[in-house]
Design an enzyme around this catalytic site. Structure first.
Site, PDB file in Angstrom:
ATOM      1  N   GLU A 128      -4.705  -8.802   4.459  1.00  0.00           N
ATOM      2  CA  GLU A 128      -5.034  -7.675   3.593  1.00  0.00           C
ATOM      3  C   GLU A 128      -5.070  -8.083   2.124  1.00  0.00           C
ATOM      4  O   GLU A 128      -5.087  -7.232   1.238  1.00  0.00           O
ATOM      5  CB  GLU A 128      -4.047  -6.523   3.817  1.00  0.00           C
ATOM      6  CG  GLU A 128      -4.244  -5.838   5.156  1.00  0.00           C
ATOM      7  CD  GLU A 128      -3.337  -4.647   5.360  1.00  0.00           C
ATOM      8  OE1 GLU A 128      -3.657  -3.831   6.237  1.00  0.00           O
ATOM      9  OE2 GLU A 128      -2.306  -4.523   4.664  1.00  0.00           O
TER      10      GLU A 128
ATOM     11  N   ASP B 194       4.103  -5.002  12.406  1.00  0.00           N
ATOM     12  CA  ASP B 194       4.752  -5.540  11.208  1.00  0.00           C
ATOM     13  C   ASP B 194       6.242  -5.764  11.450  1.00  0.00           C
ATOM     14  O   ASP B 194       6.823  -6.744  10.978  1.00  0.00           O
ATOM     15  CB  ASP B 194       4.546  -4.589  10.027  1.00  0.00           C
ATOM     16  CG  ASP B 194       3.080  -4.438   9.662  1.00  0.00           C
ATOM     17  OD1 ASP B 194       2.319  -5.392   9.891  1.00  0.00           O
ATOM     18  OD2 ASP B 194       2.701  -3.377   9.145  1.00  0.00           O
TER      19      ASP B 194
ATOM     20  N   ASN C 259       0.821  -1.204   0.000  1.00  0.00           N
ATOM     21  CA  ASN C 259       0.000   0.000   0.000  1.00  0.00           C
ATOM     22  C   ASN C 259       0.857   1.257   0.000  1.00  0.00           C
ATOM     23  O   ASN C 259       2.044   1.213   0.343  1.00  0.00           O
ATOM     24  CB  ASN C 259      -0.882   0.075   1.267  1.00  0.00           C
ATOM     25  CG  ASN C 259      -1.963  -0.978   1.296  1.00  0.00           C
ATOM     26  OD1 ASN C 259      -2.389  -1.485   0.265  1.00  0.00           O
ATOM     27  ND2 ASN C 259      -2.415  -1.307   2.493  1.00  0.00           N
TER      28      ASN C 259
END
Length: 292
Positions: free
Chosen positions: A136, A238, A9
């Site tokens: 995701e 993450d 993203n």
């Protein structure tokens, strides 16, 4: 070698003194565009720690897509398996206020998977020591990758975020599940201490600066974190997952691997931006020395 299959993203980050109330307009202090996506973040975290890392994912046919691939390359993440798809790249709008963040994700190209496209990546997954997955990208693609990795003996770390109901088969296929406290309660309907006992040496629950929690089959294991002043918590989870994968790929025992991941995550929150704050190996080892 570590492979990450997941989202890529562009983060659109607004920094403000506080989160606005419903219907309220505030003047913010700063705006930035930062490469992100849980998958890409985890890949960068692993690569920063010196591991050969490859990314599997999609970007859109837009300026963000070009920039996102360039960034991964600059971060020493292999992009041979990143495809450009019609439409827009995934984005995340992030509001940073009072040392914490709130996030809205628009999947874009991350959800543009074609039927059985995942089969093209069998070779790289087979060569990998660890495969990291998140939620995701479409759940059926996540499960397909986990099943493929399981068949060839590649360790699977599933970071179940954003939290959603998981099929029992996917939980079984994952070697490690790494939700935070909130995600754990959403997934299993119980407090972290009770949930980890149901999945010994598999379920690792992150608890921010308190560290992380798991059950070793005999007793509850609480691996302490590091108290630091958080500037921006975006990407801390993450970083934890990328570092955990790195430690496991290098053969560390679970206790030491979780401690290594805690140290990496604590360093990441001391900088703005999900990827900008991800530490190099030397910094993590130096912080671990604080435990001695």
């Amino acid at each position: 070698m570590i492979t990450v299959a997941g989202s890529i993203n562009m983060d659109l980050v607004v920094t403000t003194d506080r989160t606005p109330n419903k219907g309220e307009t505030l003047l913010g202090r700063d705006f930035q565009t930062n490469p992100g996506g849980k998958g890409a973040n985890q890949a960068v975290a692993a690569a920063r720690l010196g591991n050969t890392t490859n990314m599997i994912g999609h970007v859109g046919k837009d300026a963000f897509g070009v920039s996102l691939i360039e960034n991964l390359t600059q971060q020493n993440v292999g992009t041979e398996y990143v495809k450009t798809k019609d439409g827009s790249s995934g984005i995340a709008t992030i509001t940073v206020a009072e040392g914490d963040n709130s996030i809205i994700v628009i999947p874009g190209a991350n959800f543009s998977w074609e039927l059985e496209e995942w089969k093209q990546y069998a070779s790289i997954i087979q060569k990998s020591d660890v495969l990291i997955l998140q939620l995701e990208i479409p759940l059926n693609v996540v499960e397909a990758f986990a099943n493929m990795a399981n068949k060839v003996g590649t360790t699977v770390i599933l970071n179940p975020a954003p939290a959603q109901a998981l099929p029992a088969t996917l939980i079984t296929l994952a070697d490690y599940l790494t939700p935070n406290e909130t995600e754990c309660k959403e997934l299993f309907g119980m407090e972290a201490e009770d949930a980890v006992a149901q999945f010994p040496n598999k379920l690792i629950v992150t608890e921010g600066e308190k560290g992380a929690l798991y059950h070793d089959g005999t007793s509850l294991m609480r691996i302490p974190g590091f108290r630091v002043k958080a500037v921006d918590t975006t990407g801390a989870g993450d970083t934890f997952n990328g570092a955990l994968a790195s430690a496991i790929a290098e053969g560390l025992a679970l206790k030491e691997a979780v401690s290594f991941a805690n140290a990496a995550a604590s360093l990441s929150v001391q900088h703005h931006g999900a990827q900008k704050g991800m530490p190099l190996r030397e910094a993590v080892l130096e912080r671990l020395g604080e435990l001695e």
